[in-house]
Scaffold this active site. Structure first.
Site, mmCIF file in Angstrom:
data_model
loop_
_atom_site.group_PDB
_atom_site.id
_atom_site.type_symbol
_atom_site.label_atom_id
_atom_site.label_comp_id
_atom_site.label_asym_id
_atom_site.label_seq_id
_atom_site.Cartn_x
_atom_site.Cartn_y
_atom_site.Cartn_z
ATOM 1 C CE LYS A 62 -0.490 -0.022 5.290
ATOM 2 N NZ LYS A 62 -1.171 0.299 6.124
ATOM 3 N NE ARG A 165 -6.203 0.877 11.662
ATOM 4 C CZ ARG A 165 -5.142 0.590 11.065
ATOM 5 N NH1 ARG A 165 -3.969 1.554 11.324
ATOM 6 N NH2 ARG A 165 -4.538 -0.563 10.808
ATOM 7 C CE1 TYR A 286 10.852 31.666 3.710
ATOM 8 C CE2 TYR A 286 11.694 29.216 3.202
ATOM 9 C CZ TYR A 286 11.076 30.555 2.937
ATOM 10 O OH TYR A 286 10.625 30.688 1.499
ATOM 11 C CG MET A 339 8.014 23.872 -1.189
ATOM 12 S SD MET A 339 6.727 24.851 -2.168
ATOM 13 C CE MET A 339 5.493 25.268 -0.761
#
Length: 398
Positions: A62, A165, A286, A339
């Site tokens: 998955k 779950r 940043y 980013m």
């Protein structure tokens, strides 16, 4: 020592000469090069299978095979003899079914873990894949479809033993058992999921194993599965008829706190786009959270959190953050991961040893997926599944 045989990794720049399969942008244009060692994934699958013999070893693919490429991994393991795959949803099942061919053109079983969404039964039949039934409502809808269409493609029944779950309750499973046996609902697998298997001493492990054993007795003749990657290392009581390794296939340590028994499967290299000086007392990145404590030299590389390199791995004046390897030496990050870029402190390297266009290692050599995860305060699963699509991807099959 690994339970899988190892061989030395290839340098990224040598991959073309080794006839590796590549995807994504050309290497010179990409900010990063991600190398996936499919042979190592296969070796991990075989090693886990040996550990749990005679249980069948399935493969969880998955989340794009945990970021490594669902088509490539399914094809590799299908050729190696994997007979059962697990995916999260129908779209993943569609990709896996297109390529997962076993020995002698045997079609592997593909189970969809997230269950039966309303109105999707016909798609399961079209794709020849099996839902993991997790509620009485799902079971009723699946039964109605199978009866109306004379479909016998199989399904798994998920019993919740403590995760809370997905899954029917143990009491519901007990009440269903006589019907399942008498009416042939097409259940081909009984399964549950361990909640705390990475902590071997956790009392919930024993509780779940015991409860699942009691449910299994009511479903004699139907294959059963409980153990995930870490669960495989809990011993025979957790193995049942089938084990379902996921993250361990891809090199993440299934035994936290002990040496990793798995073979590493990925390397991530980032392209240096600039080498620049920073004066003592100046800040980097940043929010100005990292201050140069001396005259500093930085290598800025073209990988950031948009590529899946976690922002939480940033360095600040209060925390070291992750490391990279530049010119063969381990170096710390400097400042925030942004980013598209991150900075590496290469002050201790000899002048000229790192140049524009060179590659820095973010994962590989002595830096593991688990190391990056620890620096980011997370788990290897998140590091792997976040691997971006802007990389030049190299797949080594052997």
């Amino acid at each position: 020592m690994s339970i899988a045989e190892t061989d030395p990794p290839l340098a990224p720049e040598r991959e073309a000469a080794e006839n590796a399969v590549t995807l994504g942008p050309p290497a010179p244009e990409a900010g990063g090069i991600l190398t996936v060692d499919l042979a190592a994934i296969e070796a991990n699958w075989r090693a886990l299978g040996r550990r749990a013999m005679p249980s069948e070893c399935a493969a969880v693919i998955k989340a794009d095979a945990y970021g490594c490429g669902i088509e490539q991994v399914a094809m590799q393991l299908g050729k190696a003899g994997c007979k059962t795959f697990f995916v999260a949803d129908l779209n993943e099942a569609r990709h896996a079914r297109a390529v997962a061919i076993g020995p002698a053109i045997q079609e592997p079983a593909i189970y969809v873990l997230n269950g039966l969404l309303p109105g999707t039964s016909a798609t399961y039949a079209d794709l020849r894949v099996r839902p993991v039934i997790g509620s009485m409502v799902e079971l009723a809808e699946w039964d109605a479809f199978c009866l109306a269409n004379d479909w016998h493609g199989g399904a798994a029944l998920h019993v919740d033993t403590g995760m809370n779950r997905l899954g029917i309750t143990a009491n519901e499973a007990a009440a269903l058992a006589p019907r399942i046996r008498a009416e042939n609902h097409g259940i081909t697998l009984l399964m549950s999921h361990l909640a705390c298997s990475e902590v071997p001493e956790h009392p919930l492990n024993e509780q779940q194993i015991k409860l699942f054993r009691e449910v299994r007795l009511l479903y004699r003749g139907i294959s059963s599965s409980l153990a995930n990657s870490s669960g495989i290392f809990l011993g025979n009581a957790a193995h049942c008829d089938m084990i379902r390794p996921g993250v361990a296939l891809y090199g993440v340590n299934p035994t936290p706190g002990r040496s990793n028994p798995m073979r590493p499967t990925i390397e991530l290299h980032a392209r240096i786009v600039q080498v620049r000086p920073v004066l003592k007392g100046e800040t980097v990145g940043y929010n100005a959270g990292w201050t140069a404590k001396r005259a500093t030299k930085l290598a800025v590389v073209a990988v950031g959190y948009a590529d899946g390199y976690l922002r939480a791995a940033s360095a600040s004046d209060l925390a070291r953050g992750a490391d990279a390897i530049v010119a063969g030496k381990r170096c710390p990050l400097a400042g925030r991961v942004s980013m598209d870029l991150l900075a590496i402190d290469i002050t201790d390297l000899p002048d000229g040893s790192a140049r524009r266009g060179d590659l820095a290692t973010l994962i590989g050599d002595e830096i593991t997926v688990d190391d990056v995860a620890k620096a980011a305060g997370t788990i290897g699963y998140e590091v792997l599944t976040g691997l971006g699509r802007r990389y030049h991807r190299v797949y080594r099959a052997g």
